[in-house]
Design an enzyme around this catalytic site. Structure first.
Site, PDB file in Angstrom:
ATOM      1  N   LYS A 294      72.692  20.943  67.099  1.00 38.16           N
ATOM      2  CA  LYS A 294      71.968  21.167  65.803  1.00 38.16           C
ATOM      3  C   LYS A 294      71.758  22.609  65.769  1.00 38.16           C
ATOM      4  O   LYS A 294      71.773  23.295  64.634  1.00 38.16           O
ATOM      5  CB  LYS A 294      70.808  20.016  65.297  1.00 38.16           C
TER       6      LYS A 294
ATOM      7  N   GLY B 157      66.224  15.561  64.769  1.00 37.32           N
ATOM      8  CA  GLY B 157      66.399  14.262  64.536  1.00 37.32           C
ATOM      9  C   GLY B 157      65.178  13.438  64.750  1.00 37.32           C
ATOM     10  O   GLY B 157      65.085  12.373  64.036  1.00 37.32           O
ATOM     11  N   ASN B 158      64.593  13.822  65.838  1.00 38.22           N
ATOM     12  CA  ASN B 158      63.082  12.935  66.069  1.00 38.22           C
ATOM     13  C   ASN B 158      62.225  13.175  65.054  1.00 38.22           C
ATOM     14  O   ASN B 158      61.064  12.306  65.379  1.00 38.22           O
ATOM     15  CB  ASN B 158      62.759  13.434  67.638  1.00 38.22           C
TER      16      ASN B 158
ATOM     17  N   LYS C 266      66.783  25.861  71.717  1.00 35.82           N
ATOM     18  CA  LYS C 266      66.132  26.547  70.346  1.00 35.82           C
ATOM     19  C   LYS C 266      66.023  28.063  70.906  1.00 35.82           C
ATOM     20  O   LYS C 266      66.219  28.747  69.987  1.00 35.82           O
ATOM     21  CB  LYS C 266      64.522  25.777  70.295  1.00 35.82           C
TER      22      LYS C 266
ATOM     23  N   LYS D  11      76.861  15.571  76.825  1.00 41.48           N
ATOM     24  CA  LYS D  11      75.902  15.001  76.192  1.00 41.48           C
ATOM     25  C   LYS D  11      75.962  13.469  75.999  1.00 41.48           C
ATOM     26  O   LYS D  11      76.626  12.917  75.567  1.00 41.48           O
ATOM     27  CB  LYS D  11      76.124  15.457  74.563  1.00 41.48           C
TER      28      LYS D  11
END
Length: 316
Positions: free
Chosen positions: A215, A12-13, A277, A129
């Site tokens: 994500k 998103g960044n 990740k 979150k």
């Protein structure tokens, strides 16, 4: 040349930096599209996912500011859907235009995606979150009393609402996604981790829940379900490093899940940054050993295409 099925997870960044206007985010995605189209030129079938952290945070601010009896703020699952739709549109538009410039005849479709989570996921008992604006302790206490939401102090900057981040267990639209891939469509899906829904075990009916899905884990689940040849997780650096920013810093080029687990045990990867990740890459390879996971930057796509770029995770 073998046609590969590739899932690429955008952050998103990477879409929003400092300018939160639609125009700035569209311009960023126009640049992103130039990189992504290289895979299509290479003959690969492409599935693109994306984050929405900054965007959904800004949307929640807008919803809160306009909240009234006649125009009530939308709940979080709906805000996830709204940002999945807007970013999906921007990315779809950017890819369609770039393909047109290149003279490539290829359809692009963005799909609003429901991602199934378990109502028994321990994340629901421990929201972690952070989303939305920073509040004073008084404001946070008042909202907690009014709405039952959980607020936590965030690095000395104030209090923020925290919501559960459950692990995905399925993707409702996976057969639609497979059909689109088989038809040669570039698919944009699972945006922002997808809309979190729980499935009633008896009726199979779906209900949206107040949560956000990571994500990278949603993209990993998607990659497994469609048996992707390559799962690429884009981040801000070309490679994963151990001993990062230390004199003995080491770049990881080809690595296995068991090696990465050892590095995790040594606390080599920052939680909330590189760790998810790496964990998503491990989970994909363990579930689908025939595949390959790559963690790298958007700017390093050319070396990924040549076969040796980024940190490549392969089965033990």
């Amino acid at each position: 040349m073998t046609k590969r099925k590739i899932v690429i997870a955008l952050g998103g960044n990477a879409i929003l930096s400092t300018d939160a206007s639609a125009k700035a985010q569209q311009e960023a995605l126009n640049q992103t599209a130039k990189y992504l189209v290289q895979f299509i030129e290479n003959g690969d079938e492409l599935v693109v996912t994306h984050g929405n952290g900054p965007q959904v945070g800004n949307l929640l601010l807008q919803q809160s500011a306009a909240d009234s009896e006649k125009n009530p703020a939308m709940p979080l699952d709906t805000c996830v859907a709204m940002t999945e739709g807007s970013i999906g549109y921007w990315l779809q538009n950017a890819l369609v235009n770039e393909l047109e410039r290149k003279g490539i005849k290829k359809d692009v479709g963005a799909l609003v995606t429901q991602v199934i989570v378990s109502k028994d996921d321990p994340a629901f008992a421990n929201p972690t979150k952070p989303i939305g604006p920073f509040l004073s302790k008084e404001e946070a206490d008042a909202q907690a009393t009014e709405t039952g939401a959980t607020f936590k102090e965030d690095a000395g900057r104030g209090y923020r609402k925290v919501v559960p981040s459950p692990k995905p267990v399925g993707i409702k639209e996976v057969n639609v996604i497979k059909s689109l891939i088989d038809a040669g469509v570039v698919v944009i899906t699972a945006g922002g981790g997808g809309i979190p829904v729980v499935e009633d075990p008896t009726t199979k009916l779906l209900t949206g829940v107040e949560a956000v899905i990571d994500k990278d884990f949603a993209s990993q689940t998607l990659s497994e379900l469609i048996e992707a040849d390559v799962f690429i997780i884009l981040t801000g650096v070309e490679n994963v490093f151990v001993n990062y920013n230390q004199p003995n810093q080491e770049k990881l080029e080809k690595v296995t899940p068991s090696q990465l687990k050892q590095y995790i045990a040594e606390n080599q990867f920052a939680p909330g940054s590189m760790l998810p990740k790496v964990e998503a890459a491990i989970a994909f390879i363990e579930a689908y050993p025939e595949g390959k996971a790559i963690i790298t930057s958007l700017e390093n796509i050319a070396s990924v295409l040549s076969g040796d770029g980024g940190t490549q995770v392969v089965a033990d």
